[in-house]
Scaffold this active site. Structure first.
Site, PDB file in Angstrom:
ATOM      1  N   ARG A  64     -33.549 -23.739  49.927  1.00 55.67           N
ATOM      2  CA  ARG A  64     -34.630 -24.396  50.663  1.00 55.67           C
ATOM      3  C   ARG A  64     -34.710 -23.918  52.108  1.00 55.67           C
ATOM      4  O   ARG A  64     -35.773 -23.981  52.726  1.00 55.67           O
ATOM      5  CB  ARG A  64     -34.497 -25.913  50.557  1.00 55.67           C
ATOM      6  CG  ARG A  64     -34.752 -26.403  49.124  1.00 55.67           C
ATOM      7  CD  ARG A  64     -34.494 -27.882  48.951  1.00 55.67           C
ATOM      8  NE  ARG A  64     -33.145 -28.293  49.271  1.00 55.67           N
ATOM      9  CZ  ARG A  64     -32.132 -28.328  48.411  1.00 55.67           C
ATOM     10  NH1 ARG A  64     -32.328 -27.982  47.147  1.00 55.67           N
ATOM     11  NH2 ARG A  64     -30.944 -28.709  48.777  1.00 55.67           N
ATOM     12  N   GLU A 101     -16.499 -29.977  48.474  1.00 51.75           N
ATOM     13  CA  GLU A 101     -15.746 -31.175  48.117  1.00 51.75           C
ATOM     14  C   GLU A 101     -14.748 -30.864  46.999  1.00 51.75           C
ATOM     15  O   GLU A 101     -13.615 -31.337  47.009  1.00 51.75           O
ATOM     16  CB  GLU A 101     -16.717 -32.270  47.689  1.00 51.75           C
ATOM     17  CG  GLU A 101     -16.058 -33.611  47.446  1.00 51.75           C
ATOM     18  CD  GLU A 101     -17.067 -34.694  47.108  1.00 51.75           C
ATOM     19  OE1 GLU A 101     -16.625 -35.803  46.840  1.00 51.75           O
ATOM     20  OE2 GLU A 101     -18.290 -34.421  47.114  1.00 51.75           O
TER      21      GLU A 101
END
Length: 181
Positions: A64, A101
């Protein structure tokens, strides 16, 4: 026709609960992209603070960040440099690895994408933890480019990404903040 200002963009960003997994509030920009006035206001607001900063290139983070980055580059009269996931660029590349993560990821750019003479603005749609943005900055700096700043449509300040970049000396601006995750 009424012009939309940067302070009026929030309603054009749709929130989708529990996507892509439970507990996540996904900030969907496709509704903003689908409105010509909101998109025009977004591009203008992302570019305006950097108009006199001598930006030579805008770097956009896949995917994006490409949408907003290329448009901001046009607005600033600068070139555009895509920062892509590993294996997506056809020429000689440089790469940085960064932590996620659960594991690691890589960003790459063409080795001739920027030089030490370039002043670069990093652009993406959203900053959360700042991992991909920090990796992008390291990647650009690995080629001796000056990273002038970073700009985002959305900031999730509770996740600390903006603070992380600012602690590293990067001027960081966002148009819309969403507290929480």
């Amino acid at each position: 026709m009424k012009q939309i200002s940067a302070t009026e963009l929030r309603p054009f960003i749709r929130t989708i609960a529990d996507y892509p997994r439970p507990g996540i509030q996904f900030r969907d920009i496709t509704t903003l992209l689908g409105n010509a006035q909101a998109l025009r206001a977004t591009i203008a607001a992302l570019a305006a603070p950097w108009a006199d900063a001598g930006i030579t290139h805008v770097a956009g983070i896949e995917a994006r960040g490409f949408i907003f980055g290329a448009a901001v580059a046009c607005q600033l009269g600068a070139g555009f440099v895509p920062l892509r996931k590993q294996g997506k660029l056809p020429h000689t590349t440089v790469m940085v690895e960064y932590s996620l993560e659960y594991g690691t990821d890589q960003l790459e750019m063409h080795a001739d994408g920027v030089t030490g003479a370039d002043r670069v603005l990093l652009v993406d749609d959203l900053i959360a933890t700042g991992g991909s943005a920090a990796a992008g900055i390291r990647l650009l700096r690995s080629l001796d480019a000056t990273v002038v700043g970073a700009t985002f449509v959305i900031d999730l300040p509770d996740l600390g990404g903006t603070a992380r970049l600012e602690q590293a000396g990067i001027r960081t601006l966002s148009l819309v903040r969403f507290d929480g995750h």
